[in-house]
Design a protein around this motif. Structure first.
Motif, PDB file in Angstrom:
ATOM      1  N   THR A   5       0.844  -1.193   0.000  1.00  0.00           N
ATOM      2  CA  THR A   5       0.000   0.000   0.000  1.00  0.00           C
ATOM      3  C   THR A   5       0.877   1.239   0.000  1.00  0.00           C
ATOM      4  OG1 THR A   5      -1.690  -1.164   1.280  1.00  0.00           O
ATOM      5  CG2 THR A   5      -1.819   1.245   1.215  1.00  0.00           C
ATOM      6  N   PRO A   6       0.751   2.096  -1.019  1.00  0.00           N
ATOM      7  CA  PRO A   6       1.590   3.310  -1.064  1.00  0.00           C
ATOM      8  C   PRO A   6       1.330   4.197   0.147  1.00  0.00           C
ATOM      9  CG  PRO A   6       0.507   2.922  -3.174  1.00  0.00           C
ATOM     10  CD  PRO A   6      -0.121   1.979  -2.196  1.00  0.00           C
ATOM     11  N   ARG A  11      -3.552  10.214   4.598  1.00  0.00           N
ATOM     12  CA  ARG A  11      -4.267   9.148   5.312  1.00  0.00           C
ATOM     13  C   ARG A  11      -3.261   8.401   6.173  1.00  0.00           C
ATOM     14  NH1 ARG A  11      -9.041   6.526   1.804  1.00  0.00           N
ATOM     15  NH2 ARG A  11      -9.011   5.272   3.689  1.00  0.00           N
ATOM     16  N   LEU A  12      -2.953   9.015   7.278  1.00  0.00           N
ATOM     17  CA  LEU A  12      -1.918   8.482   8.156  1.00  0.00           C
ATOM     18  C   LEU A  12      -2.474   7.347   9.016  1.00  0.00           C
ATOM     19  CD1 LEU A  12      -0.319  11.848   9.331  1.00  0.00           C
ATOM     20  CD2 LEU A  12       0.432  10.353   7.467  1.00  0.00           C
ATOM     21  N   PRO A  13      -1.630   6.380   9.365  1.00  0.00           N
ATOM     22  CA  PRO A  13      -2.088   5.283  10.224  1.00  0.00           C
ATOM     23  C   PRO A  13      -2.379   5.772  11.629  1.00  0.00           C
ATOM     24  CG  PRO A  13       0.281   5.176   9.911  1.00  0.00           C
ATOM     25  CD  PRO A  13      -0.215   6.238   8.983  1.00  0.00           C
ATOM     26  N   ARG A  14      -3.241   5.082  12.327  1.00  0.00           N
ATOM     27  CA  ARG A  14      -3.559   5.431  13.700  1.00  0.00           C
ATOM     28  C   ARG A  14      -2.365   5.146  14.605  1.00  0.00           C
ATOM     29  NH1 ARG A  14      -7.296   8.881  14.579  1.00  0.00           N
ATOM     30  NH2 ARG A  14      -7.457   8.093  16.715  1.00  0.00           N
ATOM     31  N   ALA A  15      -2.229   5.969  15.646  1.00  0.00           N
ATOM     32  CA  ALA A  15      -1.134   5.791  16.600  1.00  0.00           C
ATOM     33  C   ALA A  15      -1.651   5.993  18.022  1.00  0.00           C
ATOM     34  CB  ALA A  15      -0.002   6.764  16.298  1.00  0.00           C
ATOM     35  N   ASP A 258       5.728   5.333   9.741  1.00  0.00           N
ATOM     36  CA  ASP A 258       5.730   4.244   8.760  1.00  0.00           C
ATOM     37  C   ASP A 258       6.479   3.024   9.314  1.00  0.00           C
ATOM     38  OD1 ASP A 258       5.823   2.567   6.575  1.00  0.00           O
ATOM     39  OD2 ASP A 258       6.622   4.073   5.188  1.00  0.00           O
ATOM     40  N   PRO A 259       5.810   1.876   9.440  1.00  0.00           N
ATOM     41  CA  PRO A 259       6.487   0.683   9.966  1.00  0.00           C
ATOM     42  C   PRO A 259       7.585   0.169   9.047  1.00  0.00           C
ATOM     43  CG  PRO A 259       4.289   0.134   9.181  1.00  0.00           C
ATOM     44  CD  PRO A 259       4.376   1.623   9.174  1.00  0.00           C
ATOM     45  N   GLN A 260       7.601   0.610   7.783  1.00  0.00           N
ATOM     46  CA  GLN A 260       8.622   0.164   6.840  1.00  0.00           C
ATOM     47  C   GLN A 260       9.915   0.975   6.922  1.00  0.00           C
ATOM     48  OE1 GLN A 260       8.067  -2.615   5.207  1.00  0.00           O
ATOM     49  NE2 GLN A 260       5.993  -2.698   6.025  1.00  0.00           N
ATOM     50  N   VAL A 261       9.888   2.079   7.663  1.00  0.00           N
ATOM     51  CA  VAL A 261      11.089   2.906   7.791  1.00  0.00           C
ATOM     52  C   VAL A 261      12.112   2.187   8.662  1.00  0.00           C
ATOM     53  CG1 VAL A 261      11.996   5.030   8.814  1.00  0.00           C
ATOM     54  CG2 VAL A 261       9.943   5.100   7.403  1.00  0.00           C
ATOM     55  N   SER A 262      13.358   2.169   8.222  1.00  0.00           N
ATOM     56  CA  SER A 262      14.429   1.544   8.985  1.00  0.00           C
ATOM     57  C   SER A 262      15.449   2.594   9.412  1.00  0.00           C
ATOM     58  CB  SER A 262      15.112   0.444   8.170  1.00  0.00           C
ATOM     59  OG  SER A 262      15.621   0.963   6.947  1.00  0.00           O
ATOM     60  N   GLY A 263      16.272   2.242  10.377  1.00  0.00           N
ATOM     61  CA  GLY A 263      17.264   3.181  10.889  1.00  0.00           C
ATOM     62  C   GLY A 263      18.361   3.466   9.874  1.00  0.00           C
ATOM     63  N   GLY A 264      18.961   4.642  10.027  1.00  0.00           N
ATOM     64  CA  GLY A 264      20.084   5.005   9.173  1.00  0.00           C
ATOM     65  C   GLY A 264      19.723   5.506   7.802  1.00  0.00           C
ATOM     66  N   ARG A 265      18.441   5.657   7.534  1.00  0.00           N
ATOM     67  CA  ARG A 265      18.011   6.118   6.215  1.00  0.00           C
ATOM     68  C   ARG A 265      17.793   7.624   6.222  1.00  0.00           C
ATOM     69  NH1 ARG A 265      15.954   2.073   3.039  1.00  0.00           N
ATOM     70  NH2 ARG A 265      16.418   3.539   1.364  1.00  0.00           N
ATOM     71  N   LYS A 277       6.073  14.355  -2.115  1.00  0.00           N
ATOM     72  CA  LYS A 277       5.917  13.335  -1.078  1.00  0.00           C
ATOM     73  C   LYS A 277       7.270  12.748  -0.681  1.00  0.00           C
ATOM     74  CE  LYS A 277       1.265  12.271  -2.697  1.00  0.00           C
ATOM     75  NZ  LYS A 277       0.349  11.247  -3.252  1.00  0.00           N
ATOM     76  N   PRO A 278       7.366  12.243   0.556  1.00  0.00           N
ATOM     77  CA  PRO A 278       8.664  11.772   1.048  1.00  0.00           C
ATOM     78  C   PRO A 278       9.051  10.394   0.524  1.00  0.00           C
ATOM     79  CG  PRO A 278       6.988  11.486   2.726  1.00  0.00           C
ATOM     80  CD  PRO A 278       6.321  12.207   1.592  1.00  0.00           C
TER      81      PRO A 278
END
Length: 313
Positions: A5-6, A11-15, A258-265, A277-278
């Protein structure tokens, strides 16, 4: 695996149940970062040294996000001895993310210093956040997969650090000193990730920059931000290359959520790194110099009298 899902900035995810701190959340990109995060159901803490501006920002957020849970944290990054008290004043049992956004940008000489004797922009933008991370460590470690998001600047691309003159005591030029302070922040974020990964920490360190973000292209949020119709119309041609501060907040918001974001990026606008868009960008060139980043880290530890581990393991 990447999500099918792009990512949708609208439409941000709930937190719900999460707690986020945004330094400098009372104005500019920090304000819009806080407003967008508040829309997810999270508790958002606005780190600001100006109580009146923080109150105005919270009122504006609540008017745009009904039911928003926003709070003020008194925070002065230019006053290093005060930062432990600020962290203690959070009065929360965990912290899911901190967005190191606050910054000072001077346009003209003379060179100014913090109470601690550090050059004002370097001392606030870099050293203040560096030291604050140390005091927030226990709260960040309590949350699962918490994130430290450092907001750099496109201006840092053209700058180089002078490790022999971090305080800009020689040939002070405000714009160059500002760019170097943001570059120092970015080195901090990348070096922090290397240290966290080496320690198998659950905390992620992510670096972002907002691209080109103009006030005149920013949606009004009176009294936090106002613009005239003429100012907006005059700026419209620039919208081909840059955007407003609402969009400038998108990389930081994605780095937090975003759960797909990883460290160091590095996350930045996708159109020439200036607008849109980012997306993740390669960390290359002088940004990817681990030797210089480590030397800056050690110098920063000396300047703020911090444990080199920052207690994040």
């Amino acid at each position: 695996m990447p999500s099918s899902t792009p990512w949708d900035v609208h439409r941000l995810p709930r937190a719900d149940g999460k707690i986020f701190l945004v330094t400098g959340g009372n104005a500019g990109i920090g304000y819009f970062t806080a407003e967008q995060l508040a829309g997810t159901g999270a508790t958002v803490l606005l780190g600001s040294r100006d109580a009146a501006k923080a109150q105005a920002a919270m009122a504006s957020i609540r008017s745009h996000v009904p039911g928003a849970d926003v709070r003020h944290l008194p925070l002065d990054l230019a006053d290093l001895p005060s930062l432990k008290a600020s962290a203690d004043a959070l009065a929360v049992d965990h912290l899911d993310a901190v967005v190191h956004n606050a910054g000072v940008a001077l346009d003209h000489p003379p060179r100014r210093e913090t109470k601690d004797g550090n050059e004002l922009m370097f001392g606030t933008n870099h050293l203040g956040h560096f030291a604050l991370t140390h005091w927030l460590a226990p709260l960040l470690l309590t949350a699962p997969a918490s994130r430290i998001v450092t907001v750099g600047s496109f201006a840092a691309k053209s700058e180089r650090l002078d490790l022999d003159d971090l305080q800009s005591t020689r040939d002070y030029k405000p714009k160059r000193t500002y760019g170097r302070s943001k570059l120092a922040q970015m080195y901090f974020g990348f070096e922090l990730d290397r240290r966290l990964r080496a320690a198998n920490s659950s905390v992620l360190s992510v670096v972002v920059h907002p691209g080109g973000a103009l006030d005149s292209l920013t949606p009004p949020r009176p009294p936090v931000h106002t613009r005239t119709t003429n100012e907006h119309l005059r700026a419209l041609p620039a919208a081909l290359l840059v955007h407003g501060k609402e969009a400038g907040a998108w990389p930081a918001v994605r780095a937090v959520l975003d759960p797909q974001v990883s460290g160091g990026r590095l996350w930045a606008p996708h159109i020439f790194g200036l607008r849109g868009k980012p997306r993740a960008e390669p960390v290359k060139g002088h940004w990817a110099d681990p030797v210089l980043a480590e030397r800056l880290w050690n110098a920063s530890c000396d300047l703020v009298d911090a444990d080199p581990s920052l207690a994040l393991t």
